[in-house]
Design an enzyme around this catalytic site. Structure first.
Site, PDB file in Angstrom:
ATOM      1  N   HIS A 212      38.644  61.701  78.201  1.00 16.60           N
ATOM      2  CA  HIS A 212      40.058  61.307  78.108  1.00 16.60           C
ATOM      3  C   HIS A 212      40.611  61.592  76.716  1.00 16.60           C
ATOM      4  CE1 HIS A 212      37.882  57.865  76.453  1.00 16.60           C
ATOM      5  NE2 HIS A 212      38.984  57.511  75.820  1.00 16.60           N
TER       6      HIS A 212
ATOM      7  N   ASP B 212      43.331  59.398  74.390  1.00 18.78           N
ATOM      8  CA  ASP B 212      43.968  58.077  74.421  1.00 18.78           C
ATOM      9  C   ASP B 212      45.492  58.190  74.476  1.00 18.78           C
ATOM     10  OD1 ASP B 212      41.418  56.972  74.004  1.00 18.78           O
ATOM     11  OD2 ASP B 212      41.669  57.051  71.827  1.00 18.78           O
TER      12      ASP B 212
HETATM   13  C1  SIN Z   1      33.321  55.416  71.841  1.00 20.15           C
HETATM   14  O1  SIN Z   1      33.067  54.217  72.006  1.00 20.15           O
HETATM   15  O2  SIN Z   1      32.466  56.204  71.442  1.00 20.15           O
HETATM   16  C2  SIN Z   1      34.699  55.931  72.137  1.00 20.15           C
HETATM   17  C3  SIN Z   1      35.611  54.853  72.538  1.00 20.15           C
HETATM   18  C4  SIN Z   1      36.959  55.349  72.996  1.00 20.15           C
HETATM   19  O3  SIN Z   1      37.055  55.949  74.045  1.00 20.15           O
HETATM   20  O4  SIN Z   1      37.926  55.131  72.291  1.00 20.15           O
END
Ligand code: SIN
Length: 276
Positions: free
Chosen positions: A94, A96
């Site tokens: 994804h 964000d």
């Molecule tokens: C992660 O925990 O490595 C990424 C977390 C996220 O998707 O922001």
């Protein structure tokens, strides 16, 4: 400051203390973020207050609507998986906040408590992925827009009937009402380069195509984007920090550490409207 390109996506930045950045260094990091998409740092020593100050030197902090916050620090989202829990956050590829009209610039993730093994984060470079497409497909993509939504991921219905244990780490389901339309290919705000801006988690349709043709096109782009050549696996160590640009990368948190705890602190910085 030393900046060394990483295989696939991003760059490692060394000879730097994120607690004592001057204006020139901040400008250099912004430029590098535009160039590489994600910056990896080792051996940093950021308190939550210093993490907040660092993020504020790149823009306004976006307080996460859905993630539980770090106790005493509402500006920091907690990315947590307890040893007893099975699901992790961010397991699907994804970018964000693509469901926002003005999506976040990116996030600064700080390792707080790491499993002994596993828990790496994968990143892919969506500028390199776009560049590698053939010219006919590029010409088609620049005419298209996509809709992104938060509803199916953070809304009430997303967790109903599912046997996940995310409930206490995600909340505010009533706020999952965002739908946004963005070009499928955006001009990166820092570098001016073209980047693919669809992602498997939040993109729900291509607006100019019927469902079947749109879904097939998205599938083709997703399979292309995650190819090894665009991908970097970041292995966290105590003191590691990653700063990614949502307009140039996707990421995915691996869930391969059953029975161990992983705690990360994430601060997201506001971005700007995106254009083709
Ligand atoms: C992660 O925990 O490595 C990424 C977390 C996220 O998707 O922001």
């Amino acid at each position: 400051m030393r900046i060394e390109s990483a295989s696939g996506a991003g760059a490692y930045v060394s000879d730097i203390d994120l607690n004592t950045l001057n204006t020139d260094q901040i400008e250099q990091l912004k430029k590098s973020l535009g160039q590489y998409g994600v910056l990896y740092f080792r051996q940093q020593n950021l308190t939550p207050e210093q993490h907040i100050a660092l993020a504020e030197s790149f823009g306004t902090i976006n307080i996460n609507r859905f993630f539980a916050a770090v106790p005493e620090h509402p500006k920091i989202a907690q990315v947590l998986k307890e040893a007893t829990q099975t699901q992790n956050l961010g397991q699907m590829w994804h970018t964000d906040h693509s469901y926002d009209q003005v999506p976040a610039l990116g996030s600064i993730l700080v390792a707080r408590d790491l499993p002994h093994t596993g828990g790496d984060t994968l990143f892919v470079n969506q500028i390199a992925a776009y560049d590698a497409l053939d010219d006919d497909l590029k010409a088609q993509l620049v005419t298209l827009t996509a809709t992104h939504s938060s509803r199916h991921v953070f809304g009430e219905s997303a967790h109903k009937g599912k046997h996940d244990d995310l409930g206490d780490r995600l909340g505010n389901t009533a706020a999952a009402t965002q739908d946004a339309v963005h070009p499928v290919v955006i001009k990166h705000p820092f570098s001016g380069r073209s980047a693919l801006y669809v992602n498997p988690q939040f993109t729900i349709k291509i607006n100019e195509l019927d469902k079947q043709a749109g879904d097939e096109l998205l599938q083709t782009l997703y399979e292309h984007s995650v190819k090894e050549q665009f991908q970097h696996r970041f292995q966290w160590q105590p003191g590691s920090v990653a700063f990614w640009d949502n307009r140039a990368t996707w990421h995915k948190a691996l869930n391969d550490y059953p029975g161990q705890r992983r705690l990360m602190h994430r601060i997201t910085v506001e971005g700007e409207a995106l254009f083709a």
